[in-house]
Design a protein around this motif. Structure first.
Motif, mmCIF file in Angstrom:
data_model
loop_
_atom_site.group_PDB
_atom_site.id
_atom_site.type_symbol
_atom_site.label_atom_id
_atom_site.label_comp_id
_atom_site.label_asym_id
_atom_site.label_seq_id
_atom_site.Cartn_x
_atom_site.Cartn_y
_atom_site.Cartn_z
ATOM 1 N N TRP A 1 7.419 54.182 27.856
ATOM 2 C CA TRP A 1 6.838 55.104 28.071
ATOM 3 C C TRP A 1 5.776 55.340 27.244
ATOM 4 N N TRP B 1 13.241 53.651 27.669
ATOM 5 C CA TRP B 1 13.163 53.533 28.336
ATOM 6 C C TRP B 1 11.856 54.469 27.751
ATOM 7 N N ARG B 2 12.223 55.369 27.271
ATOM 8 C CA ARG B 2 11.283 56.571 26.835
ATOM 9 C C ARG B 2 10.528 56.739 25.766
#
Length: 313
Positions: free
Chosen positions: A225, A221-222
């Protein structure tokens, strides 16, 4: 005794401009005419089926006609009657509510699915097929299927919720849940197209960026993002505009599922246009409301593109 050869540049005399050979010019002209000839049927079909209805609708918005008898010019009376109809305000509010719920619920889901599917290493084609499967169903079939699922007595949703002690819920029969029910079906039916577009856009992200972030210990998810989303900015902004325009033209779901009910809680602008034309026989008011909707969509699109021009680059 030798003579010096002088060039036109040395004498200051410019050579005369040479015209293209007549044979080559005629061949190019013939090719251009042939291309135009082959394009004429496509241009005719596009103009007749795309632009002629727009012109005819503009004409009908200033007329009073039943499409059988001779039309009467009434000026702005159709627009005046549309603005005086209290149901128009209800339809606009319902349409904006549908669009807002669709953006909040339906817009992030395709992006999350695309980011998740892009990390799959085994059978990625299967997941792409499954996510696109609802799009391959005819819209009316999808709506009727979900209408059966929403049945308060024998529907699938209440049956499943009943297993955990919830429900039954009047999905389409309550003014509080009817619009939300339509949005859920529309989200399920249309998320496949946006998901595949996001997946195609993700292939343009350089894999070196993912490898560097993974080396630094960044999770999925990092990475999504900080790497994927900035690369998808232009695609996200474009799909946001297209989805907003599409949701403001919602018709199939309220027409087939609820017919605008209960108590006009799901009447949208397009459904009201349909009622004007094919229920009341008021083609002038229907054309006037259609023209107002087209003008509003054009204005909002222009403002949106102007506001997001710098972000999309």
């Amino acid at each position: 005794m030798t003579t010096l050869q002088t060039s036109p540049e040395d004498t200051g005399v410019r050579p005369a401009a040479t015209s293209p050979p007549p044979r080559r010019f005629r061949a190019r002209l013939r090719n251009d005419l042939l291309a135009a000839l082959f394009l004429l049927p496509a241009l005719f079909c596009f103009g007749y089926f795309a632009w002629w209805p727009v012109v005819k609708g503009l004409e009908l918005s200033f007329q009073q006609t039943n499409l059988v008898d001779a039309a009467q010019w009434v000026g702005l009376d159709n627009f005046r009657r549309v603005f005086e109809d209290p149901l128009v305000t209800t339809a606009v509010e319902n349409t904006l509510l549908f669009a807002g719920l669709a953006l909040v619920i339906g817009f992030p889901i395709p992006l999350v699915l695309a980011l998740q599917i892009s990390t799959v290493r085994r059978l990625p084609g299967l997941y792409r097929y499954l996510v696109y499967l609802p799009v391959m169903l005819p819209p009316v079939v999808s709506v009727l299927l979900w209408k059966a699922f929403y049945d308060p007595d024998s529907g699938l949703f209440n049956a499943v919720l009943g297993l955990v002690g919830l429900g039954p819920y009047p999905w389409l029969q309550s003014t509080r849940t009817a619009m939300l029910s339509l949005v859920l079906e529309a989200t399920w039916a249309g998320l496949g197209t946006a998901t595949l577009i996001y997946l195609a856009a993700l292939t343009r992200v350089p894999p070196e960026l993912y490898e560097a972030a993974e080396t630094d210990g960044a999770g999925i998810w990092r990475r999504a993002w900080h790497i994927a989303l900035p690369q998808l900015r232009g695609t996200v902004l474009l799909l946001l505009l297209l989805q907003f325009i599409g949701t403001l033209q919602a018709f199939t779901e309220p027409f087939v599922m609820t017919d605008g009910g209960p108590q006009n809680a799901t009447v949208t602008v397009l459904l009201l246009i349909y009622r004007y034309a094919f229920v009341d026989g008021d083609y002038g008011a229907a054309s006037a409301l259609s023209l107002l909707l087209a003008a509003a969509l054009s204005l909002m699109s222009a403002v949106y593109l102007r506001a997001t021009r710098r972000w999309s680059n």
